[in-house]
Design a protein around this motif. Structure first.
Motif, PDB file in Angstrom:
ATOM      1  N   UNK A  46       0.833  -1.205   0.000  1.00 24.19           N
ATOM      2  CA  UNK A  46       0.000   0.000   0.000  1.00 24.19           C
ATOM      3  C   UNK A  46       0.868   1.256   0.000  1.00 24.19           C
ATOM      4  N   UNK A  47       1.972   1.206   0.769  1.00 20.86           N
ATOM      5  CA  UNK A  47       2.899   2.353   0.775  1.00 20.86           C
ATOM      6  C   UNK A  47       3.460   2.575  -0.631  1.00 20.86           C
ATOM      7  N   UNK A  48       3.879   1.490  -1.273  1.00 22.03           N
ATOM      8  CA  UNK A  48       4.436   1.574  -2.624  1.00 22.03           C
ATOM      9  C   UNK A  48       3.392   2.105  -3.598  1.00 22.03           C
ATOM     10  N   UNK A  49       2.163   1.589  -3.477  1.00 19.95           N
ATOM     11  CA  UNK A  49       1.052   2.064  -4.309  1.00 19.95           C
ATOM     12  C   UNK A  49       0.888   3.569  -4.153  1.00 19.95           C
ATOM     13  N   UNK A  50       0.959   4.053  -2.918  1.00 19.76           N
ATOM     14  CA  UNK A  50       0.756   5.482  -2.676  1.00 19.76           C
ATOM     15  C   UNK A  50       1.874   6.318  -3.286  1.00 19.76           C
ATOM     16  N   UNK A  51       3.085   5.799  -3.237  1.00 19.80           N
ATOM     17  CA  UNK A  51       4.218   6.529  -3.821  1.00 19.80           C
ATOM     18  C   UNK A  51       4.059   6.615  -5.342  1.00 19.80           C
ATOM     19  N   UNK A  52       3.721   5.486  -5.970  1.00 18.29           N
ATOM     20  CA  UNK A  52       3.529   5.480  -7.420  1.00 18.29           C
ATOM     21  C   UNK A  52       2.340   6.356  -7.814  1.00 18.29           C
ATOM     22  N   UNK A  53       1.238   6.211  -7.061  1.00 18.48           N
ATOM     23  CA  UNK A  53       0.030   6.960  -7.416  1.00 18.48           C
ATOM     24  C   UNK A  53       0.255   8.463  -7.277  1.00 18.48           C
ATOM     25  N   UNK A  54       0.975   8.861  -6.227  1.00 20.03           N
ATOM     26  CA  UNK A  54       1.215  10.293  -6.033  1.00 20.03           C
ATOM     27  C   UNK A  54       1.946  10.894  -7.225  1.00 20.03           C
ATOM     28  N   UNK A  55       2.858  10.092  -7.802  1.00 20.98           N
ATOM     29  CA  UNK A  55       3.667  10.635  -8.892  1.00 20.98           C
ATOM     30  C   UNK A  55       2.826  10.996 -10.117  1.00 20.98           C
ATOM     31  N   UNK A  56       1.659  10.370 -10.278  1.00 25.09           N
ATOM     32  CA  UNK A  56       0.841  10.646 -11.464  1.00 25.09           C
ATOM     33  C   UNK A  56      -0.524  11.263 -11.136  1.00 25.09           C
ATOM     34  N   UNK A  57      -0.797  11.465  -9.842  1.00 24.39           N
ATOM     35  CA  UNK A  57      -2.140  11.889  -9.429  1.00 24.39           C
ATOM     36  C   UNK A  57      -2.528  13.274  -9.956  1.00 24.39           C
ATOM     37  N   UNK A  58      -1.543  14.076 -10.321  1.00 24.48           N
ATOM     38  CA  UNK A  58      -1.850  15.432 -10.785  1.00 24.48           C
ATOM     39  C   UNK A  58      -2.283  15.445 -12.250  1.00 24.48           C
ATOM     40  N   UNK A  59      -2.092  14.332 -12.958  1.00 25.44           N
ATOM     41  CA  UNK A  59      -2.386  14.326 -14.397  1.00 25.44           C
ATOM     42  C   UNK A  59      -3.819  14.755 -14.745  1.00 25.44           C
ATOM     43  N   UNK A  60      -4.861  14.271 -14.050  1.00 25.87           N
ATOM     44  CA  UNK A  60      -6.205  14.757 -14.383  1.00 25.87           C
ATOM     45  C   UNK A  60      -6.329  16.277 -14.267  1.00 25.87           C
ATOM     46  N   UNK A  61      -5.644  16.859 -13.285  1.00 25.04           N
ATOM     47  CA  UNK A  61      -5.686  18.318 -13.113  1.00 25.04           C
ATOM     48  C   UNK A  61      -4.995  19.029 -14.284  1.00 25.04           C
ATOM     49  N   UNK A  62      -3.818  18.552 -14.658  1.00 25.30           N
ATOM     50  CA  UNK A  62      -3.096  19.167 -15.777  1.00 25.30           C
ATOM     51  C   UNK A  62      -3.874  18.956 -17.080  1.00 25.30           C
ATOM     52  N   UNK A  63      -4.452  17.755 -17.212  1.00 26.49           N
ATOM     53  CA  UNK A  63      -5.255  17.410 -18.390  1.00 26.49           C
ATOM     54  C   UNK A  63      -6.456  18.352 -18.497  1.00 26.49           C
ATOM     55  N   UNK A  64      -7.095  18.597 -17.364  1.00 26.71           N
ATOM     56  CA  UNK A  64      -8.278  19.463 -17.334  1.00 26.71           C
ATOM     57  C   UNK A  64      -7.928  20.872 -17.796  1.00 26.71           C
ATOM     58  N   UNK A  65      -6.805  21.388 -17.313  1.00 29.55           N
ATOM     59  CA  UNK A  65      -6.399  22.749 -17.690  1.00 29.55           C
ATOM     60  C   UNK A  65      -6.061  22.817 -19.176  1.00 29.55           C
ATOM     61  N   UNK A  66      -5.347  21.800 -19.670  1.00 30.86           N
ATOM     62  CA  UNK A  66      -4.947  21.844 -21.076  1.00 30.86           C
ATOM     63  C   UNK A  66      -6.128  21.573 -21.998  1.00 30.86           C
ATOM     64  N   UNK A  67      -7.042  20.695 -21.574  1.00 35.18           N
ATOM     65  CA  UNK A  67      -8.148  20.292 -22.426  1.00 35.18           C
ATOM     66  C   UNK A  67      -9.163  21.404 -22.627  1.00 35.18           C
ATOM     67  N   UNK A  68      -9.530  22.078 -21.554  1.00 36.94           N
ATOM     68  CA  UNK A  68     -10.536  23.128 -21.675  1.00 36.94           C
ATOM     69  C   UNK A  68     -10.000  24.286 -22.491  1.00 36.94           C
ATOM     70  N   UNK A  69      -8.674  24.402 -22.547  1.00 36.63           N
ATOM     71  CA  UNK A  69      -8.110  25.550 -23.219  1.00 36.63           C
ATOM     72  C   UNK A  69      -8.358  26.805 -22.401  1.00 36.63           C
ATOM     73  N   UNK A  70      -9.050  26.610 -21.279  1.00 38.16           N
ATOM     74  CA  UNK A  70      -9.342  27.738 -20.402  1.00 38.16           C
ATOM     75  C   UNK A  70      -8.070  28.115 -19.663  1.00 38.16           C
ATOM     76  N   UNK A  71      -8.016  29.348 -19.286  1.00 42.13           N
ATOM     77  CA  UNK A  71      -6.890  29.770 -18.480  1.00 42.13           C
ATOM     78  C   UNK A  71      -7.106  29.277 -17.060  1.00 42.13           C
ATOM     79  N   UNK A  72      -6.043  28.769 -16.480  1.00 47.52           N
ATOM     80  CA  UNK A  72      -6.132  28.372 -15.083  1.00 47.52           C
ATOM     81  C   UNK A  72      -6.140  29.633 -14.240  1.00 47.52           C
ATOM     82  N   UNK A  73      -6.944  29.613 -13.205  1.00 49.48           N
ATOM     83  CA  UNK A  73      -6.921  30.748 -12.297  1.00 49.48           C
ATOM     84  C   UNK A  73      -5.533  30.845 -11.688  1.00 49.48           C
ATOM     85  N   UNK A  74      -5.110  32.056 -11.418  1.00 46.83           N
ATOM     86  CA  UNK A  74      -3.774  32.258 -10.876  1.00 46.83           C
ATOM     87  C   UNK A  74      -3.585  31.506  -9.565  1.00 46.83           C
ATOM     88  N   UNK A  75      -4.641  31.454  -8.764  1.00 44.81           N
ATOM     89  CA  UNK A  75      -4.536  30.774  -7.466  1.00 44.81           C
ATOM     90  C   UNK A  75      -4.337  29.270  -7.669  1.00 44.81           C
TER      91      UNK A  75
END
Lengths: 10, 213
Positions: B119-148
């Motif tokens: 489970x610890x190993x899973x969490x380490x691996x998952x953390x490394x890629x967990x931001x992808x949906x967020x980055x994908x969302x920003x790039x996909x919408x073409x919308x500007x990300x809020x500065x915050x």
């Protein structure tokens, strides 16, 4: 590999 | 504890607080990927089960509890309290494409074949890629990300980069070397590099940030 358990980082 | 790790942890904490405050103050989670936040909650849940088995320090335990708590509150705000403002139509990254391979890898490549360790190993691996949906969302919408939101991403990204400095430091000072954490931490930091570049060249000059698709 030399690693410590328990994991002491966050 | 060294300065890289301390500043890294504080940056990690700051990221969670920035996100919570952004959602709370604006009463909206527009532009925030609920999928990334659910994965981060999974990361903390699977990594910090050792709260029940091992004690490292008061600092360590308090931070773990705070990360868990803030992460749960964030997920609650997105999927319950401010659900109406959640931009689910644009949060379309297929989470199973990350979670399933990561789970498989954690079972195959770990320090020890035990429940908590996997489970610890899973969490380490998952953390490394967990931001992808967020980055994908920003790039996909073409919308500007809020500065915050950009500040949040920067704080969250720089935390793992500082951990790399911490690992180099610990290797020379203590002979400490955790191959799994180091490789995953490098992958994680590399995923943020494109964003770091845009953040420094745009947000610091007062412009808003877009990630090209």
């Amino acid at each position: 590999l030399n690693h410590f358990r328990p994991h002491d980082e966050l | 504890m060294n300065i890289f790790r301390l500043v890294g942890d504080l940056s990690h904490l700051a990221a969670l607080i920035i996100l919570l405050l952004k959602i709370w103050k604006s009463r909206s989670c527009a532009g925030v990927s609920g999928k990334s936040q659910i994965m981060f909650a999974m990361v903390y849940m699977t990594r910090y089960l050792d709260l029940f088995t091992t004690f490292v320090s008061v600092y360590n335990s308090v931070m773990k509890v705070v990360f868990l708590l803030f992460s749960f509150v964030t997920v609650y705000l997105i999927y319950f309290k401010f659900k109406a403002t959640y931009d689910g139509n644009h949060d379309t990254f297929r989470v199973e494409f990350l979670v399933v391979p990561v789970a498989g890898l954690a079972v195959l490549v770990n320090h020890e074949f035990s429940f908590l360790e996997i489970l610890w190993t899973f969490s380490i691996y998952l953390e490394s890629v967990a931001i992808l949906p967020q980055l994908f969302m920003i790039s996909k919408t073409g919308c500007e990300a809020e500065t915050i939101t950009s500040h949040y991403l920067f704080a969250l990204g720089i935390y793992r980069a500082l951990y790399i400095a911490n690992w180099i430091f610990r290797y020379y000072m203590e002979g400490f070397f955790d191959f799994i954490a180091i490789v995953a931490g490098c992958v994680q930091t590399i995923l943020y590099c494109d964003f770091f570049y845009l953040y420094v060249t745009k947000v610091w000059k007062g412009k808003r940030l877009t990630i090209p698709a």
